[in-house]
Design an enzyme around this catalytic site. Structure first.
Site, PDB file in Angstrom:
ATOM      1  N   HIS D 194      10.151  22.453  30.659  1.00  0.00           N
ATOM      2  CA  HIS D 194      11.256  21.437  30.512  1.00  0.00           C
ATOM      3  C   HIS D 194      12.004  21.212  29.257  1.00  0.00           C
ATOM      4  O   HIS D 194      11.183  21.304  28.237  1.00  0.00           O
ATOM      5  CB  HIS D 194      10.901  20.152  30.916  1.00  0.00           C
ATOM      6  N   GLY D 203      15.054  14.695  33.543  1.00  0.00           N
ATOM      7  CA  GLY D 203      16.213  14.763  34.394  1.00  0.00           C
ATOM      8  C   GLY D 203      17.151  15.610  33.851  1.00  0.00           C
ATOM      9  O   GLY D 203      16.773  16.484  32.830  1.00  0.00           O
ATOM     10  N   LEU D 229       8.848  14.752  39.624  1.00  0.00           N
ATOM     11  CA  LEU D 229       9.569  15.747  38.927  1.00  0.00           C
ATOM     12  C   LEU D 229       9.399  15.293  37.624  1.00  0.00           C
ATOM     13  O   LEU D 229       9.574  14.103  37.063  1.00  0.00           O
ATOM     14  CB  LEU D 229      11.045  15.620  39.447  1.00  0.00           C
ATOM     15  N   ASP D 230       9.273  16.331  36.577  1.00  0.00           N
ATOM     16  CA  ASP D 230       8.989  15.946  35.033  1.00  0.00           C
ATOM     17  C   ASP D 230       8.076  15.243  34.691  1.00  0.00           C
ATOM     18  O   ASP D 230       7.937  14.372  33.588  1.00  0.00           O
ATOM     19  CB  ASP D 230      10.325  15.380  34.512  1.00  0.00           C
ATOM     20  N   ASP D 231       6.932  15.039  35.751  1.00  0.00           N
ATOM     21  CA  ASP D 231       6.025  14.160  35.477  1.00  0.00           C
ATOM     22  C   ASP D 231       4.464  14.744  35.416  1.00  0.00           C
ATOM     23  O   ASP D 231       3.603  13.888  35.410  1.00  0.00           O
ATOM     24  CB  ASP D 231       6.118  12.813  36.450  1.00  0.00           C
TER      25      ASP D 231
END
Lengths: 286, 286, 286, 286
Positions: D194, D203, D229-231
């Protein structure tokens, strides 16, 4: 940080199968519970290094029996080893001259519980920093050094250190060269901070040398003092970015921050029994 | 990045009042609009350095008139100066031997529009990396070097470079020592990457030297090549953390990342006309 | 560091041709010699920023005439501007609660001549750090805060600050939220250190948040206080590496080093008049 | 790097005395020689993690017997465990979209023997990077994705991955969100990069967000993909310094370097079996 009912064993020896099992089994057999362990094998040199940190709460036997058992295993594997107990804080002496930033840093970190030791005393060749020592309630001993008095003064220092049961000496910008004899009394137990990224700019006035060379990073190096000046085993190093805008005075200012960080990390690693020395290099476990 | 209708002036001279006003006034008078300016005064040496990046869109006069005017001011203040126009990309030659990581890095960054230049050609003493050159459609010239053929081959290389109107030579892990004569043709226009944190570990096999010394950081240094090997003006440096776990091969691997970053930053700074050399040191504007 | 016979002008305005020449010409005309200048154009916003540091020794006129002249140019170009003179040290107030590492750091750096200011006084909601203030001979004022007394106490603090002619307030781990009214009295003149890498982990207990999320770097952020908590213009940030071995207590310990470095860099930049604020962002000249 | 006649065991379980001894004894008993071992105890969670890398050359028994024995110990201590053998390279699939810098980086590092795996294939939702794949002789499969075809295409991808015996999926700037179902097939075996310092700027368009916020460091985060997501569990992070001079395009450029470094370090750690996942966090042994 070390807790009272813990101990740490540091071990090094020629690499051989069964080392890890022998020690783990021994500790388990005595009721010691391993809290952390780290090991390293220098495959080029064929040498093995291990640090085991364990809890003594459930010990079936006593410390003497434990040490005897470790000694037997050590004999079998030609190990060099030592043990440190969490309920006995190492005693540290700080040597300083006129510069106070490293001294303040160590004293403040100690007070913030970052350094598991007793700061037993401060030694200096000047009386300049006596006030700092006083603020922290630490005894401050002045030994002025001249070429004529050096041998005699070092002798007096050694007596003081021995009487005070000092385990570790930290040269926090101490501007005198210690004699080989003095250093020989504390092998791998004197940590010096050199204000350059060794081996670059060994010797005097490193920031000035760095300025003249026009480097774009300056650094600091914490190392064990040996009789080869600036050439002892390196414990930690770091650098900071400098630019054409930085004057020699700026390099000194920026350097102070790196010196503080590097010295305190090295001292902390030593106090937590995380360093092993082998052939002028260090193994520093995380 | 430089845009077509812009130019950059680099100036250095003994410091004197009125310098900044004279140049700013001149550019304003010609209708050039300053987009960025940076200056530095080396107060120890009493020397002034300035970079002015400006827009030519509103130029009342022409480039010739502008340069004549700058030349007059320069004469008055004993300035050394040069100008670069955004619509004329500098032409770069890359010298390589067998190692490909710096070459790939430069070619990929160029394709990603990170390096404002034309990569005109690649020179090597081996044919090994010809395939890489081919992938990127870049001419690849092989000049095998032996002690006997060196002088002759360098002459041929110089002819090729001149014919190709090369502005900048990048030694991307080129393992031949260039002669003083060769270097003299491109003063402050040959950038070398040395795989150590100079001045530490100058000379050959720096990672091996670093391993033997047991340092806790390794680095790389980009510098202009001079006749004093490894001793030219440093443009950029950086380091990476290493530990006792790292073998010599690990140092080589970690070093490659630092080499790539440092070399590309130095090349980019040169291509953006952000570097001035003064007495074996560099001023590198941000 | 600022010398007595120098001054610094900070300027920002919509970008327009002739700005640089106008100011440079003005200063030259008054006999002021530019020692350093830095400028930036935010091309997206079309806004221009400049810092000019100059020597007043050769001033033909006086400060009043100089300021009048700058004011005229400023009016023509719609500039916001301010001037600071090297012979008038800014006066700083430090706000603290119970944590002492940032306070000690600022006091020690000030004594080492790293921070060009007078530390006029220390404000706290506790008496805990009074001893530290005393060691450095700095007045220490206690204003206990409860929800009921907050408005009244802030009023008393403001009176003290005004009476003491304070230019800059540094929140050195001050654990009270200042009211919008209080902050409004010192726009872009209150620097706070937040112990996280903002915008990550805004709000309370950031190290605990970071531990729970399992990040591999923790950081600190120095920013100007605004009425939007933790959302003011960022001045400086940095991070340090952490691993799975680090407990929340280790994060706090490692974080202290970053907090100290970042806060002191930000304060120093402010005191050297190197910061301009524009639309919730900062321009920080080197 | 893993050698043919070695193996690595990864173990995690509730902490209990005797764990280390049991495994060390077992391996010794089978004639396996421990080359490296690392362990960690999460004292808050009371959970134990260990990685043991050992030499199989002197194995008295065979792999089946060894695994059976480990299984028995594992049962006794409620261990989760897995073993990897050095003579079986893991097979990696790289997912890309239009951006090539991470893809090139992985392919070049693989060729430089930095990544102990086979790069079995590349999957993309575009044909744009087919040429890169071809240069390295790696099969390139295009699966265009629309909201309508997504489920069907993911099914086809999963079949390809299974048929190709893929062990690890690397999302090298793959711009499609994978479904929960897809991710469920490869728990802790999909690594994503990311382009921000998570949890900041989760995001879309993180560099643009960072620019608007005016941060002074930008970063990148490698993490295991999860349905949040992204976590997912963070494997590695790093940052680079930015200033007011950096445009959004500059942030993208500087970010590419961090992305490459962070992603490759994370992939390498996974391939060397140095990562254990526990409660959305990772233990990454050195």
């Amino acid at each position: 940080m070390s807790a009272p009912r813990t101990a740490t064993v540091l071990v090094s020896c020629p690499d051989r199968p069964g080392l890890v099992a022998a020690l783990a089994q021994l500790l388990y057999g005595h009721g010691a519970n391993i809290l952390a362990a780290d090991q390293h094998t220098d495959t080029e040199a064929g040498h093995f290094f291990q640090r085991i940190h364990f809890d003594l709460t459930g010990l079936h036997t006593d410390r003497h029996a434990l040490e005897t058992a470790i000694g037997e295993v050590a004999g079998r594997f030609e190990m060099r080893w030592r043990i440190a107990y969490g309920d006995r804080l190492p005693r540290m002496a700080i040597f300083v001259s006129r510069t106070d930033h490293c001294l303040y840093d160590l004293l403040l970190r100690h007070r913030a519980d970052e350094l598991p030791c007793e700061i037993a005393l401060i030694v200096s060749n000047h009386d300049r920093l006596a006030g700092v020592a006083e603020q922290f309630g630490t005894p401050y001993h002045v030994f002025p050094i001249t070429p004529e008095t050096k041998a005699e003064q070092e002798k007096a220092e050694l007596e003081l250190l021995e009487r005070s049961e000092i385990d570790l000496i930290v040269l926090a910008r101490y501007m005198q060269v210690l004699s080989g004899d003095f250093i020989g009394h504390y092998p791998a137990r004197i940590i010096n901070i050199h204000h350059s990224f060794l081996p670059a700019f060994a010797g005097g006035r490193p920031y000035h040398q760095a300025y003249l060379r026009g480097v774009k990073r300056i650094g600091a190096t914490a190392h064990y003092a040996t009789t080869d000046l600036d050439d002892g085993p390196i414990i930690d190093q770091d650098v900071v970015r400098v630019t054409h805008r930085d004057s020699p005075a700026d390099l000194v200012r920026k350097g102070r921050d790196v010196e503080r960080l590097v010295l305190s990390r090295a001292v902390r690693a030593h106090l937590e029994d995380r360093i092993l020395v082998f052939e002028n290099k260090t193994v520093v476990f995380d």
